[in-house]
Scaffold this motif. Structure first.
Motif, PDB file in Angstrom:
ATOM      1  N   LEU A 259       6.353  -5.968  -6.754  1.00 22.39           N
ATOM      2  CA  LEU A 259       7.526  -5.767  -7.599  1.00 22.39           C
ATOM      3  C   LEU A 259       7.167  -4.923  -8.827  1.00 22.39           C
ATOM      4  CD1 LEU A 259      10.513  -6.323  -8.169  1.00 22.39           C
ATOM      5  CD2 LEU A 259       9.804  -8.448  -9.308  1.00 22.39           C
ATOM      6  N   VAL A 260       6.024  -5.201  -9.427  1.00 21.14           N
ATOM      7  CA  VAL A 260       5.564  -4.398 -10.570  1.00 21.14           C
ATOM      8  C   VAL A 260       5.364  -2.947 -10.134  1.00 21.14           C
ATOM      9  CG1 VAL A 260       3.645  -4.020 -12.184  1.00 21.14           C
ATOM     10  CG2 VAL A 260       4.550  -6.332 -11.833  1.00 21.14           C
ATOM     11  N   LEU A 261       4.710  -2.743  -8.988  1.00 22.83           N
ATOM     12  CA  LEU A 261       4.524  -1.383  -8.464  1.00 22.83           C
ATOM     13  C   LEU A 261       5.862  -0.703  -8.206  1.00 22.83           C
ATOM     14  CD1 LEU A 261       1.602  -1.741  -5.875  1.00 22.83           C
ATOM     15  CD2 LEU A 261       1.558  -0.475  -8.028  1.00 22.83           C
ATOM     16  N   LEU A 262       6.821  -1.459  -7.690  1.00 23.07           N
ATOM     17  CA  LEU A 262       8.149  -0.919  -7.401  1.00 23.07           C
ATOM     18  C   LEU A 262       8.850  -0.478  -8.687  1.00 23.07           C
ATOM     19  CD1 LEU A 262       9.936  -0.429  -4.932  1.00 23.07           C
ATOM     20  CD2 LEU A 262      10.867  -2.715  -5.241  1.00 23.07           C
TER      21      LEU A 262
ATOM     22  N   HIS B 120       0.815  -1.212   0.000  1.00 23.50           N
ATOM     23  CA  HIS B 120       0.000   0.000   0.000  1.00 23.50           C
ATOM     24  C   HIS B 120       0.851   1.264   0.000  1.00 23.50           C
ATOM     25  CE1 HIS B 120      -3.898  -1.829   0.131  1.00 23.50           C
ATOM     26  NE2 HIS B 120      -3.581  -2.563   1.190  1.00 23.50           N
ATOM     27  N   SER B 121       1.974   1.238   0.699  1.00 22.90           N
ATOM     28  CA  SER B 121       2.871   2.404   0.710  1.00 22.90           C
ATOM     29  C   SER B 121       3.432   2.679  -0.677  1.00 22.90           C
ATOM     30  CB  SER B 121       4.017   2.196   1.702  1.00 22.90           C
ATOM     31  OG  SER B 121       3.549   2.273   3.019  1.00 22.90           O
ATOM     32  N   ILE B 122       3.866   1.628  -1.364  1.00 19.50           N
ATOM     33  CA  ILE B 122       4.409   1.798  -2.715  1.00 19.50           C
ATOM     34  C   ILE B 122       3.315   2.299  -3.664  1.00 19.50           C
ATOM     35  CG2 ILE B 122       5.424   0.600  -4.702  1.00 19.50           C
ATOM     36  CD1 ILE B 122       6.858  -1.226  -2.607  1.00 19.50           C
ATOM     37  N   ALA B 123       2.106   1.755  -3.537  1.00 22.22           N
ATOM     38  CA  ALA B 123       0.997   2.223  -4.378  1.00 22.22           C
ATOM     39  C   ALA B 123       0.699   3.696  -4.103  1.00 22.22           C
ATOM     40  CB  ALA B 123      -0.244   1.370  -4.140  1.00 22.22           C
ATOM     41  N   GLY B 124       0.760   4.101  -2.836  1.00 25.68           N
ATOM     42  CA  GLY B 124       0.543   5.503  -2.483  1.00 25.68           C
ATOM     43  C   GLY B 124       1.592   6.408  -3.096  1.00 25.68           C
ATOM     44  N   ILE B 125       2.838   5.957  -3.105  1.00 28.52           N
ATOM     45  CA  ILE B 125       3.921   6.737  -3.714  1.00 28.52           C
ATOM     46  C   ILE B 125       3.710   6.859  -5.225  1.00 28.52           C
ATOM     47  CG2 ILE B 125       6.392   6.709  -4.248  1.00 28.52           C
ATOM     48  CD1 ILE B 125       6.807   5.525  -1.398  1.00 28.52           C
ATOM     49  N   VAL B 126       3.332   5.767  -5.869  1.00 30.96           N
ATOM     50  CA  VAL B 126       3.062   5.803  -7.319  1.00 30.96           C
ATOM     51  C   VAL B 126       1.935   6.797  -7.615  1.00 30.96           C
ATOM     52  CG1 VAL B 126       2.180   4.463  -9.283  1.00 30.96           C
ATOM     53  CG2 VAL B 126       3.952   3.482  -7.800  1.00 30.96           C
ATOM     54  N   ALA B 127       0.898   6.787  -6.796  1.00 30.29           N
ATOM     55  CA  ALA B 127      -0.208   7.729  -6.987  1.00 30.29           C
ATOM     56  C   ALA B 127       0.295   9.167  -6.896  1.00 30.29           C
ATOM     57  CB  ALA B 127      -1.310   7.467  -5.957  1.00 30.29           C
TER      58      ALA B 127
ATOM     59  N   SER C 147       1.003 -13.309  -0.196  1.00 25.68           N
ATOM     60  CA  SER C 147       1.338 -14.424  -1.090  1.00 25.68           C
ATOM     61  C   SER C 147       2.444 -14.034  -2.076  1.00 25.68           C
ATOM     62  CB  SER C 147       0.087 -14.839  -1.877  1.00 25.68           C
ATOM     63  OG  SER C 147      -0.274 -13.801  -2.779  1.00 25.68           O
ATOM     64  N   ASN C 148       2.898 -15.035  -2.831  1.00 28.32           N
ATOM     65  CA  ASN C 148       3.864 -14.776  -3.899  1.00 28.32           C
ATOM     66  C   ASN C 148       3.249 -13.856  -4.952  1.00 28.32           C
ATOM     67  OD1 ASN C 148       5.863 -16.347  -2.741  1.00 28.32           O
ATOM     68  ND2 ASN C 148       5.269 -18.197  -3.851  1.00 28.32           N
ATOM     69  N   ALA C 149       1.946 -13.995  -5.172  1.00 25.89           N
ATOM     70  CA  ALA C 149       1.271 -13.119  -6.134  1.00 25.89           C
ATOM     71  C   ALA C 149       1.345 -11.664  -5.663  1.00 25.89           C
ATOM     72  CB  ALA C 149      -0.184 -13.552  -6.312  1.00 25.89           C
ATOM     73  N   GLU C 150       1.197 -11.433  -4.357  1.00 25.57           N
ATOM     74  CA  GLU C 150       1.333 -10.067  -3.856  1.00 25.57           C
ATOM     75  C   GLU C 150       2.769  -9.593  -4.000  1.00 25.57           C
ATOM     76  OE1 GLU C 150       0.673  -6.999  -0.128  1.00 25.57           O
ATOM     77  OE2 GLU C 150       0.119  -9.102   0.170  1.00 25.57           O
ATOM     78  N   ASP C 151       3.732 -10.460  -3.739  1.00 26.61           N
ATOM     79  CA  ASP C 151       5.138 -10.088  -3.925  1.00 26.61           C
ATOM     80  C   ASP C 151       5.391  -9.655  -5.370  1.00 26.61           C
ATOM     81  OD1 ASP C 151       5.663 -10.732  -1.271  1.00 26.61           O
ATOM     82  OD2 ASP C 151       6.509 -12.704  -1.745  1.00 26.61           O
ATOM     83  N   SER C 152       4.825 -10.397  -6.319  1.00 23.41           N
ATOM     84  CA  SER C 152       4.977 -10.059  -7.739  1.00 23.41           C
ATOM     85  C   SER C 152       4.289  -8.732  -8.059  1.00 23.41           C
ATOM     86  CB  SER C 152       4.404 -11.170  -8.619  1.00 23.41           C
ATOM     87  OG  SER C 152       5.094 -12.373  -8.393  1.00 23.41           O
ATOM     88  N   PHE C 153       3.095  -8.550  -7.536  1.00 19.72           N
ATOM     89  CA  PHE C 153       2.347  -7.307  -7.738  1.00 19.72           C
ATOM     90  C   PHE C 153       3.136  -6.121  -7.175  1.00 19.72           C
ATOM     91  CE2 PHE C 153      -0.952  -4.259  -6.297  1.00 19.72           C
ATOM     92  CZ  PHE C 153      -1.547  -3.994  -7.529  1.00 19.72           C
TER      93      PHE C 153
END
Length: 168
Positions: A148-151, A6-13, A140-146
């Motif tokens: 990573l994409v956000l990062l 959520h922090s990374i998504a907030g930064i992207v926003a 999950s690993n899916a969240e880790d991948s998600f």
């Protein structure tokens, strides 16, 4: 989703707001906005007992617990987002949109989770963006991948923003 996602998504926003307002990346305004994004992104989880946001904003979390607000309901709803927007109206537009979009990124990415969110609270129906089989389970690993994409997006947006016009 976890707080770090959520922090990374907030930064992207917030980076999109910086780009929209043509704000220099190396300014106190951009630095403040990015900090706002890092904190506002996970803020909706103040309704979840034991979360980092619940610990930081303990009085608010305590009130939500007393009112028996369930996780992913009130603080994840459009109703709450509208109320938050009303509270933020005194802010300059740059900071208004930085906070609001960072906060809004939280319920948006929680809709990728199987549990979904009560987007139209107080109506209890939960909404999600993906069918159960494709949903992203928290931690999950899916969240880790998600994440990573956000990062990658978080790193690439400022690079593209700083490139001279006409390079791409």
């Amino acid at each position: 989703m976890l707080q770090k996602t959520h922090s990374i998504a907030g930064i992207v926003a917030v980076e999109t707001v910086i780009m929209h307002y043509h704000q220099p990346l190396l300014s106190w305004e951009s630095g403040a906005a990015l900090l706002i994004g890092c904190l506002a992104g996970p803020l909706a989880d103040v309704d979840k007992k034991g979360s980092t946001m619940a610990k930081i904003f303990l009085p608010i979390s305590f009130i939500l617990q007393l009112l028996r607000v369930k996780h992913r309901t009130f603080t994840h709803s459009l109703f709450f987002l509208a109320g938050l927007a009303a509270l933020l109206t005194p802010l300059p537009l740059f900071f208004f949109w930085s906070f609001l979009l960072a906060y809004a990124s939280h319920p948006l990415i929680d809709m990728f989770n199987e549990q979904g969110i009560a987007l139209f609270w107080p109506w209890k129906k939960k909404f999600r963006l993906l069918p159960s089989i494709f949903s992203i389970k928290t931690g999950s690993n899916a969240e880790d991948s998600f994440r990573l994409v956000l990062l990658v997006v978080m790193v690439m947006l400022p690079i593209f923003y700083m490139l001279p016009e006409g390079i791409l």
